[in-house]
Every structure is written in C-alpha cells, then in structure tokens.
Design an enzyme around this catalytic site. Structure first.
Site, PDB file in Angstrom:
ATOM      1  N   ARG A 195      35.054  18.406  29.954  1.00  0.00           N
ATOM      2  CA  ARG A 195      33.909  17.634  29.475  1.00  0.00           C
ATOM      3  C   ARG A 195      32.967  18.501  28.639  1.00  0.00           C
ATOM      4  O   ARG A 195      32.944  19.722  28.755  1.00  0.00           O
ATOM      5  CB  ARG A 195      33.142  17.034  30.662  1.00  0.00           C
ATOM      6  CG  ARG A 195      33.854  15.914  31.365  1.00  0.00           C
ATOM      7  CD  ARG A 195      33.138  15.491  32.643  1.00  0.00           C
ATOM      8  NE  ARG A 195      33.257  16.492  33.706  1.00  0.00           N
ATOM      9  CZ  ARG A 195      32.746  16.361  34.920  1.00  0.00           C
ATOM     10  NH1 ARG A 195      32.042  15.277  35.229  1.00  0.00           N
ATOM     11  NH2 ARG A 195      32.915  17.315  35.831  1.00  0.00           N
ATOM     12  N   LYS A 252      28.542  20.877  34.269  1.00  0.00           N
ATOM     13  CA  LYS A 252      28.616  21.412  35.626  1.00  0.00           C
ATOM     14  C   LYS A 252      27.628  22.549  35.816  1.00  0.00           C
ATOM     15  O   LYS A 252      27.100  23.125  34.861  1.00  0.00           O
ATOM     16  CB  LYS A 252      30.036  21.907  35.921  1.00  0.00           C
ATOM     17  CG  LYS A 252      31.062  20.782  35.999  1.00  0.00           C
ATOM     18  CD  LYS A 252      30.725  19.762  37.087  1.00  0.00           C
ATOM     19  CE  LYS A 252      30.860  20.330  38.487  1.00  0.00           C
ATOM     20  NZ  LYS A 252      30.462  19.339  39.522  1.00  0.00           N
ATOM     21  N   TYR A 257      24.500  18.841  36.217  1.00  0.00           N
ATOM     22  CA  TYR A 257      24.773  18.647  37.643  1.00  0.00           C
ATOM     23  C   TYR A 257      24.567  19.989  38.325  1.00  0.00           C
ATOM     24  O   TYR A 257      25.110  21.009  37.878  1.00  0.00           O
ATOM     25  CB  TYR A 257      26.218  18.169  37.872  1.00  0.00           C
ATOM     26  CG  TYR A 257      26.470  16.742  37.473  1.00  0.00           C
ATOM     27  CD1 TYR A 257      25.812  15.691  38.115  1.00  0.00           C
ATOM     28  CD2 TYR A 257      27.381  16.434  36.467  1.00  0.00           C
ATOM     29  CE1 TYR A 257      26.045  14.379  37.745  1.00  0.00           C
ATOM     30  CE2 TYR A 257      27.617  15.117  36.096  1.00  0.00           C
ATOM     31  CZ  TYR A 257      26.948  14.089  36.742  1.00  0.00           C
ATOM     32  OH  TYR A 257      27.176  12.789  36.373  1.00  0.00           O
ATOM     33  N   HIS A 307      24.059  20.232  42.284  1.00  0.00           N
ATOM     34  CA  HIS A 307      24.634  20.184  43.638  1.00  0.00           C
ATOM     35  C   HIS A 307      24.221  21.417  44.454  1.00  0.00           C
ATOM     36  O   HIS A 307      25.048  22.082  45.075  1.00  0.00           O
ATOM     37  CB  HIS A 307      26.154  20.062  43.574  1.00  0.00           C
ATOM     38  CG  HIS A 307      26.628  18.810  42.901  1.00  0.00           C
ATOM     39  ND1 HIS A 307      26.462  17.554  43.458  1.00  0.00           N
ATOM     40  CD2 HIS A 307      27.263  18.618  41.712  1.00  0.00           C
ATOM     41  CE1 HIS A 307      26.980  16.640  42.644  1.00  0.00           C
ATOM     42  NE2 HIS A 307      27.458  17.261  41.577  1.00  0.00           N
ATOM     43  N   GLU A 331      22.227  14.649  39.360  1.00  0.00           N
ATOM     44  CA  GLU A 331      22.575  13.866  40.553  1.00  0.00           C
ATOM     45  C   GLU A 331      21.392  13.446  41.405  1.00  0.00           C
ATOM     46  O   GLU A 331      21.551  12.636  42.331  1.00  0.00           O
ATOM     47  CB  GLU A 331      23.598  14.629  41.421  1.00  0.00           C
ATOM     48  CG  GLU A 331      23.036  15.803  42.210  1.00  0.00           C
ATOM     49  CD  GLU A 331      23.006  17.097  41.420  1.00  0.00           C
ATOM     50  OE1 GLU A 331      22.715  18.148  42.025  1.00  0.00           O
ATOM     51  OE2 GLU A 331      23.275  17.070  40.188  1.00  0.00           O
ATOM     52  N   VAL A 355      31.130   9.876  51.070  1.00  0.00           N
ATOM     53  CA  VAL A 355      29.796   9.759  51.671  1.00  0.00           C
ATOM     54  C   VAL A 355      28.798  10.594  50.878  1.00  0.00           C
ATOM     55  O   VAL A 355      29.051  11.752  50.564  1.00  0.00           O
ATOM     56  CB  VAL A 355      29.817  10.230  53.142  1.00  0.00           C
ATOM     57  CG1 VAL A 355      28.420  10.204  53.740  1.00  0.00           C
ATOM     58  CG2 VAL A 355      30.762   9.344  53.952  1.00  0.00           C
ATOM     59  N   ASP A 362      31.517  18.135  46.214  1.00  0.00           N
ATOM     60  CA  ASP A 362      30.416  18.685  45.416  1.00  0.00           C
ATOM     61  C   ASP A 362      29.176  18.934  46.267  1.00  0.00           C
ATOM     62  O   ASP A 362      28.398  19.846  46.000  1.00  0.00           O
ATOM     63  CB  ASP A 362      30.037  17.720  44.286  1.00  0.00           C
ATOM     64  CG  ASP A 362      30.799  18.008  43.006  1.00  0.00           C
ATOM     65  OD1 ASP A 362      31.281  19.141  42.851  1.00  0.00           O
ATOM     66  OD2 ASP A 362      30.924  17.101  42.175  1.00  0.00           O
TER      67      ASP A 362
END
Length: 369
Positions: free
Chosen positions: A15, A75, A94, A96, A118, A239, A270
């Site tokens: 990406r 990322k 992102y 995380h 996120e 989840v 992640d």
C-alpha cells in the site's frame, strides 16, 4: 506544509499512503509533497504519475523524514525508521500503540504528534479510517482460511462450501463488528455453516436480520465459545476495543479442542490479538505456524496483500482528514474537529490515549491545547 510520503517497509506491504490524485489536490492548495521513488509501484501508481501531479520524487527516505513537517504513512514506523523521525514532527498513520511499547516510547521521547488512523472516532462510535481496512481484512480472512484448509497447505482438506451430499465447512467468527460482518458475508457466500459470537445482542439481532437467518448468532460467553469453537474448521478472531489492547477471549483450552488441520486467523493481531495461542505476529513471507495441530495465521497487515484495492479504499477515507490537518495546521484542525482529536495518541512527550496508557501502565494525559 511539507508532506512526506515514504515507501512502506513492512514485509510485502504494497500500500501507499497517498495517490497521485491526492497529491495533485495538495499541490494545487500550495503544499509541497515529497514522495519516495517507487512508493506507489506495487499499488499500480508510477513515479511518473506522481511527478505529473506535482510531487517531488526523492530516493532517500532519510531526506524525506528530515524535510517533512508531516509524515504520511500506511503502517506504523518500524525500528529502521525510528532514528529518522524528528522532534515535534506530525505522524499520520496506523499506529496500534497498545500492542507496541517500544514504538510508543520512541514517539514520546521524540515528542511526535502521533495521529492514529485507528482511533479517529465519530459520534456513533464508528472508526472511519479503520473501517475500510477492517472490511478488507474481514473478507480476506475467509479467503485465506479457505486456502489454508486445503491439504497441500497443511489443512484438514475441507471445502468450506461443501458439495451436494456433503456437509459444508464450519466458520466461527468471534466479534460482530466490521471485521466479523465482512467475514460473514464471504463465508455465507461460499456456502459455509457460519456462527458469529458477540457480547452485543443488538448487533447479533442486526446480523440475523441482514443475513435472513443464514448466520447462527450466539452471545459470546465461555460456554458458547467452547461449543462453537469445538465445531470450527475455520476460526476468525475479530474483537476490537478502539485504542485498547484486544482482550484474549479465546483460550488455549478452546483451541486444543479443535480438530487437527483446523485453521485460526487472528485479525485482531494489530492490537495484540484476541486468541491466546497466537503468541507472535507473522508476515506475508512466513504467514503461519502450528500449535496443537491447528494452523495459526496472524499477519498484521492483511490488506497489504491486495494493495491496489486497499490503497484506493484507505486514501479515500484519510484524505479529507489530511486536508484539514495541512490546511489549518494540526492544532487548529483537532480543536475544530473533535473526531480527529480522538486520533491524537501522543503529543509533546505525553500519552493522550487512555487505552494505550493502560496497556503499557504509563501516565495518561487528556489532550489539552
């Protein structure tokens, strides 16, 4: 503002964080965009397209990081990029962080303004910048699981859709959010027997309605998890608690009851993973490991394997927020957009996301400007 677009270095991550169309828009607004040579190649965007859109192409990622006011990525930064970040820089990607203490400490030490895709959250609790990638990861989890169930890949040799006279495979999905719903669409489409578990009865009621009873829904508790997982050919963990480390709700004992050659895919990896036996992050180059005779898949960047689709979906979602940041300046942008403000995880050496702070037992500071 100077926007830097480095090439992603995560394993087989194809990406790119900005398309030529987005680049052209930024340049027309008076901003400078520096793109690393080859950053868009795997997604199907050539250097020539970026140049035509007004970007400055740069071979050196170090120069991009040193010149840019804002680093735009897909990322999270990896260790080779830590030293390239400069103090006070804005990082929009992102992150995380709840699953990565080392990166959290780096961003704090360098006083990075870390805005995480996120954790940008709308009034209804939806996550507009995570949603498109969750949709892709959910759909791909069934696609990947179906292949891993094939005998040449170590699986039990089950066709999820079955054939006339032979029962279909069983897919169990834990979590009825975006990942779970997207996974269910593909599993139902293949003709599998599908179970979805969640703690939210209203969400399960919604899925029962949209699938016309084609999906079996169960309230997520220990008894129901044990029952469903013991039947599963393919188990998908989806989840998510926004910003927080994912709860480990599928236990080792549950996995031990699965038949040899069954497959587990933890899409929540992640954020640390929701399946106890998933004790490592895998890569596209080495995606699986076996435990208790069960194949485990825990690649942290599943959408990266379909980079064209993923890039177009991601950048369509992130560009409006990026434009706010660069046109107004990040401070004014988050003051005026409470939803974007929720994306700020680190600022001035402080953790401004409660979930990340709790995950690492660090002080939490509400964002104040």
């Amino acid at each position: 503002m100077i926007i830097g677009v480095p090439k992603e270095i995560k394993d087989k991550e194809g990406r790119v964080s900005l398309t030529p169309a987005g680049c052209k828009m930024l340049v027309k607004m008076g901003h400078k965009v520096i793109v690393e040579a080859g950053a868009g190649n795997i997604s199907g965007f050539s250097d020539a397209e970026y140049q035509a859109a007004g970007a400055i192409m740069e071979e050196s990622p170090a120069k991009i990081f040193s010149e840019a006011d804002l680093i735009l990525k897909v990322k999270e930064p990896l260790p080779p990029e830590y030293s390239l970040l400069k103090e006070g820089q804005v990082l929009f990607t992102y992150l995380h962080l709840a699953a990565d203490k080392e990166l959290t400490e780096v961003l704090l030490k360098k006083k990075i303004v870390g805005i995480a895709y996120e954790t940008v959250e709308l009034k209804d609790g939806s996550l507009p910048l995570l949603k498109p990638m969750s949709e892709i990861a959910g759909k791909m989890s069934v696609q990947i699981g179906a292949r891993l169930l094939e005998k040449p890949f170590g699986g039990k040799g089950v066709l999820l859709g079955g054939v006339p006279g032979v029962a279909p495979g069983v897919v169990v999905i834990v979590g009825a959010g975006v990942v779970g719903t997207s996974a269910a669409k593909i599993a139902v489409g293949l003709g599998a027997e599908v179970y979805v578990l969640d703690i939210n009865a209203e969400r399960l009621r919604y899925l029962d309605d949209i699938f016309g009873g084609r999906v079996k829904t169960l309230i997520s508790n220990e008894y129901n998890l044990e029952y469903a997982i013991s039947k599963a050919d393919l188990l998908i963990g989806g989840v998510l608690v926004p910003g927080y480390k994912a709860p480990r709700i599928v236990t080792e004992e549950m996995i031990k009851k699965m038949a040899p050659g069954s497959v587990v895919i933890d899409v929540a990896i992640d954020q640390g993973g929701c399946i106890e036996t998933v004790d490592r992050v895998t890569t596209h180059s080495n995606p699986t490991f076996e435990k208790f005779g069960v194949i485990h898949y825990s690649v942290a960047n599943i959408p990266g394997s379909v980079p064209r689709t993923s890039t177009l979906a991601l950048t369509s979602a992130t560009l409006p927020y990026l434009l706010e940041i660069v046109n107004k300046g990040w401070e004014r942008a988050i003051r005026e957009n409470q939803y974007l403000a929720k994306g700020v995880n680190t600022f001035d050496g402080k953790l401004t996301n409660k979930g990340v702070a709790e995950a690492h037992d660090m002080p939490y500071y509400p964002l104040v400007l």
